[in-house]
Motif scaffolding. Structure first.
Motif, mmCIF file in Angstrom:
data_model
loop_
_atom_site.group_PDB
_atom_site.id
_atom_site.type_symbol
_atom_site.label_atom_id
_atom_site.label_comp_id
_atom_site.label_asym_id
_atom_site.label_seq_id
_atom_site.Cartn_x
_atom_site.Cartn_y
_atom_site.Cartn_z
ATOM 1 N N UNK A 1 -29.550 -5.178 -29.484
ATOM 2 C CA UNK A 1 -29.757 -5.287 -27.987
ATOM 3 C C UNK A 1 -29.541 -4.448 -27.002
ATOM 4 N N UNK A 2 -28.036 -4.264 -26.937
ATOM 5 C CA UNK A 2 -27.624 -3.277 -26.079
ATOM 6 C C UNK A 2 -28.272 -1.660 -26.172
ATOM 7 N N UNK B 1 -26.917 -8.000 -21.995
ATOM 8 C CA UNK B 1 -26.614 -8.484 -23.195
ATOM 9 C C UNK B 1 -25.628 -9.345 -23.076
ATOM 10 N N UNK C 1 -17.225 -9.814 -21.265
ATOM 11 C CA UNK C 1 -18.572 -9.282 -21.403
ATOM 12 C C UNK C 1 -19.012 -8.678 -22.959
ATOM 13 N N UNK C 2 -20.158 -8.427 -23.221
ATOM 14 C CA UNK C 2 -20.351 -7.941 -24.580
ATOM 15 C C UNK C 2 -19.900 -6.809 -24.905
ATOM 16 N N UNK C 3 -19.791 -5.868 -24.091
ATOM 17 C CA UNK C 3 -19.099 -4.578 -24.487
ATOM 18 C C UNK C 3 -18.084 -4.192 -23.584
ATOM 19 N N UNK C 4 -16.766 -4.793 -23.796
ATOM 20 C CA UNK C 4 -15.626 -4.483 -23.176
ATOM 21 C C UNK C 4 -15.443 -2.855 -22.840
ATOM 22 N N UNK D 1 -14.433 -11.569 -29.036
ATOM 23 C CA UNK D 1 -15.266 -12.408 -28.109
ATOM 24 C C UNK D 1 -16.425 -12.567 -28.921
ATOM 25 N N UNK D 2 -16.791 -12.192 -30.173
ATOM 26 C CA UNK D 2 -17.817 -12.684 -30.712
ATOM 27 C C UNK D 2 -17.733 -13.502 -31.857
ATOM 28 N N UNK E 1 -26.039 -8.216 -30.920
ATOM 29 C CA UNK E 1 -25.693 -7.905 -29.280
ATOM 30 C C UNK E 1 -25.717 -6.239 -29.309
ATOM 31 N N UNK F 1 -31.617 -1.749 -24.944
ATOM 32 C CA UNK F 1 -31.719 -1.556 -23.346
ATOM 33 C C UNK F 1 -31.470 -0.294 -22.954
#
Lengths: 533, 215, 126
Positions: free
Chosen positions: B28-29, A176, A106-109, B15-16, B25, B32
């Motif tokens: 955006x987070x 995200x 996921x974007x923010x582990x 992971x990016x 990212x 939100x």
């Protein structure tokens, strides 16, 4: 990491309790969520059994009237906040969302892990409330009763407040992730429908949950220093509390059901080997449900002293929810037409959902109509209605999803025969418990009552026996699932012959999900175009 | 501070794809998250609207009790701190580490200044018995004045807690900047805390006129 | 997967934008305080809110940089305002239209409760 040895997966890549507690891997976090959610379900189920046992006959059987009030409050609060809101998104969603997108995580582990810890922390407050004079307000915490009762309301609301943040963090992460972490070639209209439904769910989580947070915070402040805006004795308005509460809690109903609908779309395509009928309509209906869910909360306030004008508007808007819900049901049925249907355990839960959710949905339309609701409000009819949606809908889909993705999560198969037996018990038990309650409700049995008139006794007793049948079903399931973990047959990468992206990686997946970043060429349901070799 | 020391190279999370992907990212987070904050505070403004419509007289009376001078001073302080916050980020974008720290320290001093003013306001109110409803002991002309102070303390208190959290975050940024974590290609935490801090400013921009000015 | 890309992807806002915004915000604060010293009756609240909205717009667009951000960041933020408005609209209009909550009517008609007292004997009507 990507050049891992054969036989390595996310479970055995690193070992030790500490590696689980500090993991940033979405799959491990999903599995831990699954464990805690199962425990919460057991706890909530235990309260339900005790409740129904008390209702076996009128008058006192095992608990006092006050304990009965506490029991149904705890049953509601545990099932809503600890079980059903996080159920599918936090466990299956966490495990599958990145894999279905072709992402590594996921974007923010770290936010993901924080959400799990907040869940446990919030649960601890709820448990504290249980042992220190459990709240007896009902899970809705209506004022002014909740601001005056001497039971432990603050710890329970604080627990729910913290659980709300856990839910918000999951929602932020999912939005995200869907926006930013899709693999090359994964366009919006190649997203699996489960992902679409999680995205719609996340929108509601992010927009509605903060209002629950502030509502519960106001209630806590009300109890501590008495700010007065909800207290009629001080000049406040208790109905305003209900507006605040239901602005979250009605959309929350769709936080519960939307992911279940996503699971349904996955099950129907895999087990009929057909492309979903009307992909875009199913995807957009999720978003439509998410948006309409914010426009209907007033139907909980029909008899609370809300203005007639608001009653009429909310009644009209409530009917609108039926449209996207029906779009989904019709499209699933249309998908089945001419399909190669396999009656495997997950598909049985699809069928259960289809019937039970439809009953729950139709009775919902009945309750949306003002004139009828005035009579049925706060009767067992309402109890039966939302259990048909929540348990007959969400729980059935959750069980279907667990059976469907179990081989992917653990690499093991369970006993198909035992699963079918358990399904029969659960279906029979569920309908015994709750169909009876529709009849009780129309005969005028009010909900949340400790005792009742003698004429209701046979139906109440039948309903109580149903809970025992249901329990047998769940015990069988617990037994064969644990058995599968210990001695299950290896499942293989794709036991159902599905085209979903999650089935192209090994079972259980490696830590980074895919050895190489996948490039998506076909959609998740293109059974008419792609033949599996 | 040894500003000649080179900055620490940022490693993009596994992971990016690259640092731009990571930054977008994160932003955006954060937006939100701010959406949730809007609804969090927004619900309180709905409660405000309800009270104001039900009992307009308590707002007339209360705005004479609250000191608009203190409120205006705090508004100016927060606006200025927002300015120093953007300048801190800008300095990091230009690799000016010392300036980043100086701007952050200024922002933090402003935040403390805000809380000091708030402290004097609160203690004056408490001294005169203008407390939330249950403990309200002052004698106002209007019957429901206690409701105003219930809401006043809840909204400004919640805002004050946000200021406190902001101070904690700025201290964290200062420590990281000292170690040379931020430079032109990586200043994500600065940007995120900045967004949060502007939001705190934003809430006050509405709280000030609604409580102190409009009677 | 380069960890060393120094590509200049960040847009650096010229300092004069920030200084101008700061000055505008301070001027607007002074305006709203000065205006509040005069009584415009029912217009007091709309005027104060208008100034606050302009200030908020400046903070959001310049300080928070939303005008230079991606479209979806903007949609998300505007979305939150839309849903807040829905919440306000429905709950507030309900309060507004409940006759017994209206203090003016309550004073005029001495209505304390929405429940009308039963006419004696009416409950025996079949």
């Amino acid at each position: 990491m990507s050049e891992s040895l054969p036989g390595t997966n996310y479970i055995n890549a690193v070992s030790g309790i500490k590696s689980w507690l500090t993991t940033l891997d979405h799959k491990r976090i999903g599995i831990m969520y699954l464990l805690f959610i199962a425990i919460s379900f057991g706890l909530g189920g235990f309260f339900a059994l005790a409740l129904r046992l008390e209702l076996l006959n009128p008058g006192q059987l095992i608990v006092s009237a006050k304990q009965y009030n506490q029991l149904f409050t705890l049953h509601g609060a545990v099932m809503v906040f600890l079980f059903i809101v996080p159920s599918i998104p936090a466990s299956l969603g966490n495990f599958l969302l990145p894999i279905q997108l072709g992402a590594k995580d996921v974007a923010f582990p770290r936010l993901n892990l924080a959400s799990l810890y907040l869940y446990v922390f919030g649960a601890a407050f709820c448990v504290y409330s249980m042992v220190s004079g459990a709240a007896d307000t009902g899970w809705t915490f209506y004022t002014p009763y909740s601001s005056t009762t001497d039971t432990s309301v603050i710890s329970m609301t604080l627990g729910a407040f913290i659980l709300g943040f856990s839910s918000i963090f999951t929602g932020i992460n999912f939005i995200v992730t869907v926006h930013k972490m899709r693999a090359p070639g994964m366009s919006w209209f190649k997203l699996p429908l489960f992902t679409w439904s999680l995205y719609a769910t996340a929108i509601i989580q992010v927009l509605a949950t903060p209002v629950l947070g502030i509502t519960l915070l106001l209630l806590i402040v009300e109890r501590l220093v008495g700010i007065g805006i909800f207290d009629p004795a001080l000049g406040g308005d208790p109905v305003l509390f209900q507006h605040f509460f239901w602005f979250y809690s009605h959309p929350a109903v769709y936080i519960m059901i939307l992911p279940a609908m996503g699971v349904m779309s996955e099950l129907v395509t895999t087990f009929s080997k057909k492309n979903i009928f009307g992909y875009k309509m199913v995807a957009f209906s999720s978003i439509a449900i998410a948006i309409i869910s914010f426009l209907v909360w007033g139907h909980h306030l029909y008899v609370s002293g809300q203005s007639d004008y608001a009653d009429m508007i909310f009644s009209f808007l409530t009917y609108l929810v039926a449209i996207p819900s029906a779009v989904k049901v019709f499209n699933w049925i249309a998908t089945l037409y001419n399909g190669e249907i396999e009656l495997k355990a997950p598909f049985l839960y699809f069928i259960a959902f289809l019937f039970l959710f439809t009953i729950g949905g139709f009775t919902g339309i009945m309750l949306a109509s003002l004139s009828l609701d005035v009579h049925l409000h706060d009767t067992y009819f309402v109890v039966a209605h939302f259990h048909y949606v929540m348990m007959g809908g969400t729980v059935m889909a959750f069980l279907g999803g667990i059976h469907y993705w179990w081989p992917k999560m653990f690499g093991k198969m369970y006993s198909e025969k035992a699963a079918i037996v358990a399904w029969f018990f659960i279906m029979a038990g569920f309908n015994m418990v709750f169909f009876t309650q529709f009849i009780l409700g129309t005969k005028g049995m009010p909900r949340r009552y400790y005792s009742y008139l003698d004429q209701f006794q046979p139906l109440h007793a039948f309903s109580t026996v149903g809970t025992w049948v249901l329990t047998v079903g769940f015990l069988i399931m617990a037994f064969y699932l644990v058995e599968s973990l210990l001695n299950g047959e290896p499942a293989g990468d794709n036991p159902w012959g599905s085209l979903g992206l999650e089935w192209t990686t090994q079972s259980p997946p490696i830590t980074e999900n895919f050895a190489d970043t996948p490039h998506i060429i076909h959609g998740p349901y293109d059974y008419d175009k792609v033949k599996l070799s | 501070m040894k500003i000649t020391e080179p900055h620490k190279e940022h490693i993009v999370a596994h992971h990016f794809a690259n640092s731009k992907h990571e930054f977008d990212s994160a932003r955006l987070g954060m937006w939100i998250f701010l959406v949730t904050e809007v609804l969090f505070f927004g619900a309180l403004f709905v409660a405000y609207a309800f009270l104001r419509w039900s009992y307009p007289e308590i707002f007339v009376e209360a705005h004479h009790i609250l000191s608009w001078k203190m409120g205006a001073l705090n508004t100016a302080i927060l606006i200025f701190s927002s300015f120093t916050m953007v300048m801190a980020i800008r300095s990091a974008q230009l690799n000016q580490r010392l300036k980043t720290s100086l701007y952050l320290i200024t922002t933090m001093i402003c935040a403390f200044g805000f809380l000091v003013v708030k402290f004097f306001e609160y203690s004056a109110k408490i001294h005169h018995g203008y407390l939330p409803a249950k403990y309200f002991v002052a004698h106002g002309a209007s019957e429901y004045l206690h409701l105003f102070f219930g809401l006043y303390f809840t909204m400004t208190g919640l805002h004050g807690i946000h200021v406190l959290v902001g101070i904690g975050l700025i201290i964290w940024l200062l420590l990281r900047n000292r170690k040379g974590h931020f430079y032109s290609n990586y200043y994500t935490p600065l940007e995120m805390v900045g967004l949060y801090w502007h939001f705190v400013d934003l809430v006050w921009i509405f709280l000030f006129p609604l409580f102190y000015l409009v009677g | 997967m380069s960890n060393h890309d120094h590509s200049d992807h960040h847009f650096i806002v010229p300092a004069r934008y920030y200084v101008a915004t700061l000055l505008s915000l301070l001027v607007l604060t002074i305006i709203t305080v000065v205006v509040a010293q005069y009584n415009f009756g029912g217009w007091n609240l709309p005027i104060a809110l208008l100034v606050a909205v302009i200030k908020a717009g400046l903070v959001i667009n310049i300080f928070m940089g939303l005008r230079w951000n991606r479209t979806f960041d903007r949609i998300a933020f505007l979305g939150s305002l839309v849903f807040l408005f829905i919440f306000f609209l429905f709950s507030f209009s309900d309060e507004l239209l409940r006759p017994y909550r209206n203090p003016i009517e309550a004073v005029h008609h001495d209505i304390k409760s929405p429940v009308k007292p039963l006419v004696k004997g009416a409950e025996h009507h079949e």
